[in-house]
Design a protein around this motif. Structure first.
Motif, PDB file in Angstrom:
ATOM      1  N   HIS A   1       0.765  -1.056   0.026  1.00 48.21           N
ATOM      2  CA  HIS A   1       0.247  -0.603  -0.214  1.00 48.21           C
ATOM      3  C   HIS A   1       0.547   1.404   0.465  1.00 48.21           C
ATOM      4  O   HIS A   1       1.004   2.055   1.102  1.00 48.21           O
ATOM      5  N   PRO A   2       1.435   1.625  -0.797  1.00 47.14           N
ATOM      6  CA  PRO A   2       2.435   2.769  -1.141  1.00 47.14           C
ATOM      7  C   PRO A   2       1.438   3.468  -0.790  1.00 47.14           C
ATOM      8  O   PRO A   2       0.551   4.790  -1.128  1.00 47.14           O
ATOM      9  N   VAL A   3       1.862   4.871   0.209  1.00 46.79           N
ATOM     10  CA  VAL A   3       1.287   5.899   0.854  1.00 46.79           C
ATOM     11  C   VAL A   3       0.000   5.678   1.454  1.00 46.79           C
ATOM     12  O   VAL A   3      -0.419   6.622   1.095  1.00 46.79           O
ATOM     13  N   GLY A   4      -0.233   4.543   1.604  1.00 44.44           N
ATOM     14  CA  GLY A   4      -1.696   4.760   2.797  1.00 44.44           C
ATOM     15  C   GLY A   4      -3.107   4.350   0.969  1.00 44.44           C
ATOM     16  O   GLY A   4      -3.743   4.141   1.675  1.00 44.44           O
ATOM     17  N   ASP A   5      -2.431   3.946   0.336  1.00 43.37           N
ATOM     18  CA  ASP A   5      -3.181   3.637  -1.066  1.00 43.37           C
ATOM     19  C   ASP A   5      -3.622   2.299  -1.456  1.00 43.37           C
ATOM     20  O   ASP A   5      -3.702   1.761  -0.502  1.00 43.37           O
ATOM     21  N   ILE A   6      -4.118   2.294  -2.295  1.00 44.01           N
ATOM     22  CA  ILE A   6      -5.021   1.156  -2.384  1.00 44.01           C
ATOM     23  C   ILE A   6      -3.683  -0.008  -2.789  1.00 44.01           C
ATOM     24  O   ILE A   6      -3.119   0.352  -3.339  1.00 44.01           O
ATOM     25  N   GLN A   7      -4.006  -1.071  -2.662  1.00 41.94           N
ATOM     26  CA  GLN A   7      -3.371  -2.165  -2.871  1.00 41.94           C
ATOM     27  C   GLN A   7      -2.670  -2.364  -4.454  1.00 41.94           C
ATOM     28  O   GLN A   7      -3.162  -2.335  -5.743  1.00 41.94           O
ATOM     29  N   LYS A   8      -1.768  -1.859  -4.257  1.00 43.36           N
ATOM     30  CA  LYS A   8      -0.675  -2.429  -5.896  1.00 43.36           C
ATOM     31  C   LYS A   8      -0.084  -3.799  -5.981  1.00 43.36           C
ATOM     32  O   LYS A   8       0.234  -3.921  -4.652  1.00 43.36           O
ATOM     33  N   LEU A   9       0.661  -4.130  -6.052  1.00 44.29           N
ATOM     34  CA  LEU A   9       2.170  -5.169  -6.331  1.00 44.29           C
ATOM     35  C   LEU A   9       3.496  -4.710  -7.583  1.00 44.29           C
ATOM     36  O   LEU A   9       3.043  -4.336  -8.452  1.00 44.29           O
ATOM     37  N   GLY A  10       4.129  -5.533  -7.544  1.00 43.52           N
ATOM     38  CA  GLY A  10       5.401  -5.408  -7.692  1.00 43.52           C
ATOM     39  C   GLY A  10       5.689  -7.289  -7.939  1.00 43.52           C
ATOM     40  O   GLY A  10       5.707  -7.842  -7.129  1.00 43.52           O
TER      41      GLY A  10
END
Length: 202
Positions: free
Chosen positions: A135-144
């Motif tokens: 959750h970058p900067v508290g954003d919705i879930q992302k993936l790497g």
């Protein structure tokens, strides 16, 4: 919920945004529900030690958000509503390896409703694609996602800018083929091709 995350529905559901509350302010980190050897459903969250290091954490106010995601690969037009649990306890941690284990104490938590990730602490490099949900900067879930070379052990010592020293062979390094990370991604688990946690983002 991008194509690259297909087949990882369980692991995605166990990834969480951590809303930090410290005497000095608020912030975000990421973490994952992690199983224990007793397999008893205790709600342990693996995250990064530096999420609270140097601050005065008020753990009773920390909120753990699951399912804070989009239905597809695009940012949604409407804010999704996460499943939230409030209150954790610090159970273990180590500055040098930047790991922290928390336990959710919210009585509303039901183990049967959530996925607890397995883990593998085998030594050495980890081959194949590595994936993490954060959750970058508290954003919705992302993936790497890493390249096919996976992660390799960093054999030199690391001296961090706060004076903490990590001994040799205690961290992995990897390159991203898809995605990236930002502040707030810290603590998210790295999964190997067997869907097991091999470490967490520092």
């Amino acid at each position: 919920n991008c194509t690259e995350g297909a087949g990882w529905e369980d692991e995605k559901s166990g990834a969480a945004r951590i809303n930090l509350v410290v005497a000095e302010g608020v912030g975000f980190c990421s973490g994952n529900l992690i199983n224990n050897t007793a397999l008893d459903g205790r709600p342990f969250i693996l995250t990064g030690f530096h999420c609270m290091d140097g601050f005065t954490p008020i753990y009773d106010l920390w909120a753990i958000d699951f399912e804070y995601t989009s239905a597809d690969c695009n940012n949604p037009a409407t804010e999704p509503t996460p499943t939230r649990y409030v209150g954790v306890r610090f159970r273990a941690g180590k500055r040098e390896t930047d790991f922290m284990l928390l336990e959710i104490i919210d009585p509303e938590f039901t183990a049967e409703d959530h996925y607890f990730a397995g883990w593998d602490r085998s030594p050495g490099d980890v081959s194949g694609e590595i994936i993490h949900f954060h959750h970058p900067v508290g954003d919705i879930q992302k993936l790497g996602v890493s390249g096919s070379e996976g992660m390799t052990i960093l054999t030199n010592q690391i001296t961090w800018n706060n004076g903490v020293v990590t001994p040799p062979s205690h961290h992995f390094v990897m390159d991203y083929a898809i995605g990236d990370f930002e502040q707030g991604s810290s603590g998210s688990a790295y999964f190997d091709q067997d869907h097991r946690i091999r470490g967490q983002l520092n």
